[in-house]
Design a protein around this motif. Structure first.
Motif, PDB file in Angstrom:
ATOM      1  N   GLY A  51      12.065 -13.468  50.701  1.00 22.41           N
ATOM      2  CA  GLY A  51      13.531 -13.448  50.422  1.00 22.41           C
ATOM      3  C   GLY A  51      13.955 -11.995  50.136  1.00 22.41           C
ATOM      4  N   MET A  52      14.486 -11.883  49.037  1.00 24.83           N
ATOM      5  CA  MET A  52      15.305 -10.572  48.851  1.00 24.83           C
ATOM      6  C   MET A  52      14.498  -9.516  48.653  1.00 24.83           C
ATOM      7  N   LEU A  53      13.013  -9.650  48.393  1.00 28.18           N
ATOM      8  CA  LEU A  53      11.950  -8.899  48.285  1.00 28.18           C
ATOM      9  C   LEU A  53      11.507  -8.467  49.653  1.00 28.18           C
ATOM     10  N   PHE A  54      12.217  -8.943  50.617  1.00 27.90           N
ATOM     11  CA  PHE A  54      11.759  -8.683  52.164  1.00 27.90           C
ATOM     12  C   PHE A  54      11.741  -7.174  52.532  1.00 27.90           C
ATOM     13  N   PRO A  55      12.889  -6.382  52.053  1.00 28.60           N
ATOM     14  CA  PRO A  55      12.720  -5.299  52.292  1.00 28.60           C
ATOM     15  C   PRO A  55      11.736  -4.383  51.784  1.00 28.60           C
ATOM     16  N   PHE A  56      11.245  -4.465  50.882  1.00 30.27           N
ATOM     17  CA  PHE A  56       9.914  -3.973  50.165  1.00 30.27           C
ATOM     18  C   PHE A  56       8.773  -4.356  51.142  1.00 30.27           C
ATOM     19  N   GLY A  80      19.823 -10.721  54.678  1.00 32.41           N
ATOM     20  CA  GLY A  80      21.054  -9.481  54.163  1.00 32.41           C
ATOM     21  C   GLY A  80      20.471  -8.142  54.506  1.00 32.41           C
ATOM     22  N   MET A  81      19.485  -7.930  55.111  1.00 35.51           N
ATOM     23  CA  MET A  81      19.088  -6.683  55.441  1.00 35.51           C
ATOM     24  C   MET A  81      19.150  -6.287  56.803  1.00 35.51           C
ATOM     25  N   ALA A 120      14.742  -2.799  59.369  1.00 32.22           N
ATOM     26  CA  ALA A 120      13.646  -3.874  59.529  1.00 32.22           C
ATOM     27  C   ALA A 120      12.566  -3.271  60.510  1.00 32.22           C
ATOM     28  N   LEU A 121      13.396  -2.798  61.731  1.00 29.59           N
ATOM     29  CA  LEU A 121      12.424  -2.684  62.756  1.00 29.59           C
ATOM     30  C   LEU A 121      11.971  -1.325  62.629  1.00 29.59           C
ATOM     31  N   ALA A 122      12.462  -0.328  62.035  1.00 31.72           N
ATOM     32  CA  ALA A 122      12.012   0.929  61.643  1.00 31.72           C
ATOM     33  C   ALA A 122      10.987   0.941  60.756  1.00 31.72           C
ATOM     34  N   ILE A 176       6.282   3.984  51.699  1.00 28.66           N
ATOM     35  CA  ILE A 176       7.166   3.421  52.829  1.00 28.66           C
ATOM     36  C   ILE A 176       7.988   1.988  52.334  1.00 28.66           C
ATOM     37  N   CYS A 177       7.102   1.140  51.725  1.00 28.76           N
ATOM     38  CA  CYS A 177       7.785   0.101  50.969  1.00 28.76           C
ATOM     39  C   CYS A 177       8.902   0.426  49.950  1.00 28.76           C
ATOM     40  N   ILE A 178       8.604   1.470  49.140  1.00 24.83           N
ATOM     41  CA  ILE A 178       9.810   1.777  48.151  1.00 24.83           C
ATOM     42  C   ILE A 178      10.886   2.454  48.766  1.00 24.83           C
ATOM     43  N   MET A 179      10.545   3.153  49.896  1.00 26.12           N
ATOM     44  CA  MET A 179      11.590   3.763  50.424  1.00 26.12           C
ATOM     45  C   MET A 179      12.535   2.791  51.127  1.00 26.12           C
ATOM     46  N   THR A 180      11.793   1.913  52.020  1.00 29.20           N
ATOM     47  CA  THR A 180      12.625   0.770  52.664  1.00 29.20           C
ATOM     48  C   THR A 180      13.529   0.053  51.638  1.00 29.20           C
ATOM     49  N   PHE A 181      12.993  -0.468  50.726  1.00 31.63           N
ATOM     50  CA  PHE A 181      13.643  -1.121  49.716  1.00 31.63           C
ATOM     51  C   PHE A 181      14.721  -0.482  49.013  1.00 31.63           C
ATOM     52  N   LEU A 182      14.706   0.866  48.906  1.00 31.39           N
ATOM     53  CA  LEU A 182      15.777   1.694  48.159  1.00 31.39           C
ATOM     54  C   LEU A 182      17.005   1.828  49.539  1.00 31.39           C
TER      55      LEU A 182
END
Length: 555
Positions: free
Chosen positions: A443-448, A483-484, A489-491, A539-545
């Motif tokens: 869900g909303m944590l998917f960007p991470f 909503g991402m 997401a591809l990057a 990378i996970c933290i960077m993408t989430f931010l």
């Protein structure tokens, strides 16, 4: 008989199915890192585990599962295994003819400091090879060069695997990025821009990490100016080229700028204390000075190699090499004819169009991809043939070196066939998609968690390109539902994937083969695993931010 992928095959539950799907991955880690099996034994038994689960848990027909393993094994030999054979072969020619002694001396003439040598060879030169050829060539060649310079084989292989993080997303003339344009409809240039706003942050720190692994924190600070020159020059060039030129040239340009910037910097600056290995004093005293002509000749195999693999990466030439060129150029038309003769796509029996994609209900083509002339390994072989004439090597010696090279790396080749076979089985059965769907449930944590998909895909397939093709559509659809931004997401898939390259079974086997660590793959995995996880977390933290706070960075 056709087989329709069922991503909830176990108990009609996605979570139970995912628990089964992850078993081969966990088994492989256990076999190598804990049980310390030899690479080919771990690879073979992991393949057996995957086959059993595909047949009994995912209800895949036995013949279909077995043939998917053969498709992977063939791909493991060509192009991957072919690159390793020819890369090590080319290196062995320079060693057997004595030319590598001159190469070694020329590197020492820039600096005798082993920390700087690692940056020049593992980071900059390795990135250049990644940009031009990709697959196993960068690690195989740069690791072999470091061993030839006197580095410990395990350290050399580990450093080159970790250094390969920064350039992988733009490797092989940008193929990992351009491969996502087809299944998603999103322009490769947009994805390139976004990846170019993530990886440079890693590239700045990779040289620091490499040196710290070698010598510890205190001795790393002694060469901090050189580390900054190496990392910052690479990162700035990677950002500019990926955002304004596209995905094809960031690696080549960044590597060259970094290489020359560091080499020039060493002309005006040297660390107060030169770091050497314990065995260096006696060897250094015996170093002979060589003329510019002799140095150029000694490096000529790699100059010729660069020319060939760069040509092989140009899209229009690549089309001719596999026999699909349709232009008017007479030379390319001739190459196109030869390419047709040496390109084969036989159907995989009991598999071609018999596996139905569980998401789209479309049959999945399955072909043995045999692009003999178009393979990067063939470009490296041609470089070796040119080298034979440059060094005046007799044909008898040439073939003797080749046969001894094949004999030297026969077990790593087996390892690669087994692990690529395993990845094809899990893909065909739908096990990889099951794992991807579980991550998409965050869900909303998917960007991470989005980069974890790429990391997982590259660990399994050994290729950022394959991982991007495998998960691009899933990333795009899931991103839209939570909503991402789909471009982010591809990057993230590609950027996360690069951190999985250093622990991929294929990469481990390539590195082990290049430096003579056959049977010690478990040590190499333990060397790189924690850095893979730390870089993935970054990378996970960077993408989430970037998805929630730094959205202005998204093109």
């Amino acid at each position: 008989m056709s087989f329709t992928q069922n991503f909830t095959a176990v108990g009609d539950s996605l979570w139970l199915s995912a628990l089964v799907a992850i078993i081969p991955i966990l088994y492989f880690f256990w076999a190598l890192a804990i049980k310390k099996m030899k690479g080919y034994v771990a690879g073979f038994t992991t393949l057996l585990v995957a086959l059993v689960l595909a047949v009994f848990a995912y209800q895949m027909p036995v013949a279909t599962a077995l043939m998917s393993a053969t498709q992977g094994a063939v791909y493991g030999l060509l192009p991957i295994g072919w690159i390793i054979v020819t890369s090590v072969f080319l290196y062995n020619i320079t060693v057997k003819t004595g030319q590598f002694n001159i190469i070694r001396s020329s590197v020492l003439s820039i600096t005798e400091d082993r920390r700087i040598q690692a940056l020049l060879v593992a980071f900059s030169f390795g990135a250049f090879l990644e940009g031009a050829a990709g697959f196993g060539a960068p690690v195989a060649i740069s690791a072999a060069l470091l061993v030839g310079l006197g580095f410990n084989p395990l350290t050399a292989a580990g450093l080159c695997l970790i250094a390969n993080t920064a350039p992988v997303a733009f490797g092989a003339i940008g193929v990992p990025i351009t491969a996502m344009e087809g299944p998603t409809g999103i322009a490769a240039m947009e994805i390139s821009k976004m990846v170019g706003r993530q990886l440079p942050f890693l590239a700045v720190f990779i040289p620091f990490i490499l040196v710290m692994i070698m010598v510890g924190f205190k001795k790393t600070l002694e060469v901090l100016p050189a580390i900054i020159v190496s990392g910052v020059s690479f990162a700035i060039t990677q950002f500019l080229s990926s955002n304004f030129l596209g995905p094809e040239l960031p690696d080549v340009l960044s590597a060259l700028v970094s290489l020359f910037a560091l080499a020039l910097f060493m002309k005006v600056w040297q660390p107060k204390t030169i770091y050497r290995f314990a065995s260096d004093d006696e060897v250094a005293a015996q170093e002979e000075k060589y003329s510019a002509r002799k140095i150029t000749l000694a490096w000529s195999p790699f100059i010729v190699l660069t020319a060939f693999i760069s040509l092989w990466g140009i899209p229009v030439i690549k089309k001719a090499l596999i026999g699909v060129y349709e232009g008017d150029n007479i030379v390319l038309q001739g190459v196109n004819v030869l390419g047709k003769w040496l390109t084969f796509y036989p159907e995989v029996p009991f598999l071609h169009n018999l596996v139905i994609n569980g998401a789209t209900n479309e049959p999945i083509p399955a072909l043995y991809k045999l692009e003999i002339l178009g393979a990067a390994g063939t470009a490296i072989l041609l470089a070796a043939i040119v080298t034979k004439f440059l060094f005046n090597v007799k044909w008898s010696m040439f073939f003797h070196i080749f046969s001894s090279t094949v004999n030297e790396i026969k077990y790593p080749l087996l390892t690669i066939c087994f692990v690529v076979g395993y990845s094809y089985v899990t893909n065909a059965a739908g096990m990889m998609t099951t794992l991807g769907l579980v991550l998409a449930k965050t869900g909303m944590l998917f960007p991470f968690f989005s980069p974890v998909l790429g990391w997982l895909g590259v660990f399994i397939t050994g290729s950022d390109t394959s991982a991007n093709v495998l998960f691009a559509k899933l990333q795009q659809v899931t991103a839209g539902s939570v909503g991402m931004d789909p471009v982010l997401a591809l990057a993230a898939n590609s950027s996360g994937g690069v951190t999985g390259k250093m622990i991929s079974p294929q990469s481990i086997a390539v590195a082990a083969a290049a430096v003579g660590l056959v049977g010690r793959e478990s040590e190499l995995l333990r060397f790189t695993l924690k850095y893979s996880l730390w870089l993935l977390l970054a990378i996970c933290i960077m993408t989430f931010l970037q998805s929630n706070v730094l959205s202005f960075m998204i093109p």
